[in-house]
Design an enzyme around this catalytic site. Structure first.
Site, mmCIF file in Angstrom:
data_model
loop_
_atom_site.group_PDB
_atom_site.id
_atom_site.type_symbol
_atom_site.label_atom_id
_atom_site.label_comp_id
_atom_site.label_asym_id
_atom_site.label_seq_id
_atom_site.Cartn_x
_atom_site.Cartn_y
_atom_site.Cartn_z
ATOM 1 N N ILE A 10 5.051 -5.376 9.603
ATOM 2 C CA ILE A 10 5.319 -4.763 8.297
ATOM 3 C C ILE A 10 5.003 -3.288 8.477
ATOM 4 O O ILE A 10 3.854 -2.907 8.671
ATOM 5 C CB ILE A 10 4.485 -5.421 7.191
ATOM 6 C CG1 ILE A 10 4.872 -6.900 7.070
ATOM 7 C CG2 ILE A 10 4.691 -4.699 5.863
ATOM 8 C CD1 ILE A 10 4.043 -7.694 6.072
ATOM 9 N N ARG A 47 -8.928 0.062 4.238
ATOM 10 C CA ARG A 47 -8.615 0.355 2.835
ATOM 11 C C ARG A 47 -9.579 -0.330 1.878
ATOM 12 O O ARG A 47 -9.861 0.189 0.807
ATOM 13 C CB ARG A 47 -7.193 -0.121 2.518
ATOM 14 C CG ARG A 47 -6.094 0.668 3.172
ATOM 15 C CD ARG A 47 -5.697 1.859 2.335
ATOM 16 N NE ARG A 47 -4.524 2.533 2.885
ATOM 17 C CZ ARG A 47 -3.927 3.555 2.289
ATOM 18 N NH1 ARG A 47 -4.358 4.013 1.130
ATOM 19 N NH2 ARG A 47 -2.892 4.129 2.851
ATOM 20 N N THR A 94 0.826 -1.214 0.000
ATOM 21 C CA THR A 94 0.000 0.000 0.000
ATOM 22 C C THR A 94 0.856 1.258 0.000
ATOM 23 O O THR A 94 0.573 2.227 -0.721
ATOM 24 C CB THR A 94 -0.915 0.008 1.239
ATOM 25 O OG1 THR A 94 -1.702 -1.173 1.256
ATOM 26 C CG2 THR A 94 -1.831 1.224 1.226
ATOM 27 N N TYR A 112 -3.214 -10.230 3.443
ATOM 28 C CA TYR A 112 -3.179 -8.864 3.975
ATOM 29 C C TYR A 112 -4.603 -8.425 4.277
ATOM 30 O O TYR A 112 -5.422 -8.263 3.372
ATOM 31 C CB TYR A 112 -2.514 -7.960 2.931
ATOM 32 C CG TYR A 112 -2.331 -6.501 3.302
ATOM 33 C CD1 TYR A 112 -2.521 -6.016 4.586
ATOM 34 C CD2 TYR A 112 -1.934 -5.587 2.324
ATOM 35 C CE1 TYR A 112 -2.340 -4.679 4.890
ATOM 36 C CE2 TYR A 112 -1.746 -4.250 2.614
ATOM 37 C CZ TYR A 112 -1.955 -3.805 3.896
ATOM 38 O OH TYR A 112 -1.775 -2.475 4.186
ATOM 39 N N LYS A 135 -0.751 -10.452 7.335
ATOM 40 C CA LYS A 135 -0.536 -9.104 7.852
ATOM 41 C C LYS A 135 -1.874 -8.578 8.345
ATOM 42 O O LYS A 135 -2.807 -8.389 7.557
ATOM 43 C CB LYS A 135 0.029 -8.183 6.768
ATOM 44 C CG LYS A 135 0.210 -6.735 7.235
ATOM 45 C CD LYS A 135 0.687 -5.830 6.111
ATOM 46 C CE LYS A 135 0.780 -4.380 6.573
ATOM 47 N NZ LYS A 135 1.190 -3.460 5.482
#
Length: 299
Positions: free
Chosen positions: A210, A145, A51, A140, A168
């Site tokens: 991360i 988002r 991202t 993820y 993640k």
């Protein structure tokens, strides 16, 4: 042993920004410079085209340039993980196969955005990608988002896939992260995806993070994470508190807007983003500049 039992890394991975020139093209010399800074800081892994790297604005050729640069500089030293997510499963497979062909160590694959798949759709989406490409895959989860979230049950099922290398978790919910960690029962590796929650998620059992913050302060971010891995949570708490003012400003506007502003103030990149992202606005920009001085990152 399957990928699901072999983490790509433990510790700190930097979700690197993609630097651009004023004409909008990728600034490859600046990208090399940023990667070398991360290597010199002893970062544990590198994520390109996540991202933070503005991947949705990239052509397939630009993606190739970025992946090749990262693999050339870093892959013999640390894992290079490529963001391959898309809301089109076929396109995500294309990105995954490209990353594998170019020598990436693994892929980071986000839940499909905009389409808002059901849990069955998420299972079929990720399973199709992992079936088509055996590149170790970090799922993820970032509902802020994408407007869709993996459930703990879905995540647990997906993490049994032989090509799953972890998840993640970036929902921002410690409760949900705890449910994920409990439900997976050690079957998969969980990474923290929120810099402000590194300490609590690692105390619950995450294997690392991360990070966006490590674009700016890689050694300090890595130190926090490794202090957690060593079980020294009193020290880690003080380190998390020390980083919070910077973390808060780095997410005071849409990421990676503030991270790019900080790196530009540090003289490392141009403060350039691709629309619809725009440069950092006041008053947060001035606050960030003051804080970078306090961190002795600029004069």
């Amino acid at each position: 042993m399957s990928a699901s039992h072999c983490p790509l890394f433990s510790g700190c991975a930097t979700a690197l920004v993609t630097p651009f020139l004023p004409d909008g093209n990728i600034d490859l010399p600046a990208l090399r410079r940023l990667i070398q800074i991360q290597l010199d800081a002893g970062i544990d892994a590198l994520v390109l085209l996540g991202t933070t790297g503005e991947p949705c604005t990239m052509t397939i050729t630009e993606r190739e340039e970025i992946i090749q640069t990262g693999v050339e500089l870093a892959c013999d030293r640390i894992p290079v993980i490529i963001g391959t997510g898309s809301n089109d499963t076929k396109r995500a497979i294309e990105y995954a196969l490209q990353a594998k062909k170019l020598g990436a160590s693994g892929q980071l694959c986000v839940t499909p955005y905009y389409n808002k798949a059901t849990q069955e759709g998420l299972i079929r989406h990720f399973s199709s990608i992992m079936d088509a490409c055996d590149l170790p895959t970090i799922l993820y989860n970032v509902p802020g988002r994408t407007s869709v979230s993996l459930t703990a049950k879905t995540a647990s099922a997906l993490l049994t896939h032989p090509n799953a290398a972890g998840l993640k978790e970036a929902s921002g919910s410690v409760v949900f992260a705890a449910e994920l960690l409990q439900s997976t029962g050690g079957k998969g590796t969980i990474y923290c995806g929120n810099d402000d929650l590194i300490l609590p998620l690692m105390a619950l059992g995450a294997r690392g993070a991360i990070s966006v913050c490590s674009n700016i302060v890689p050694m300090q971010t890595k130190a926090l994470i490794h202090t957690c891995l060593n079980g020294c949570y009193d020290d880690a708490r003080n380190m998390q508190f020390a980083l919070l003012p910077l973390i808060n400003l780095l997410f005071s506007q849409v990421s990676p807007i503030p991270a790019k502003a900080a790196l530009a103030m540090m003289g490392l990149i141009h403060d350039e983003l691709r629309l619809p992202l725009t440069p950092m606005e006041e008053p947060e920009r001035s606050k960030l500049q003051i804080l970078l001085k306090q961190f002795s990152l600029i004069t």
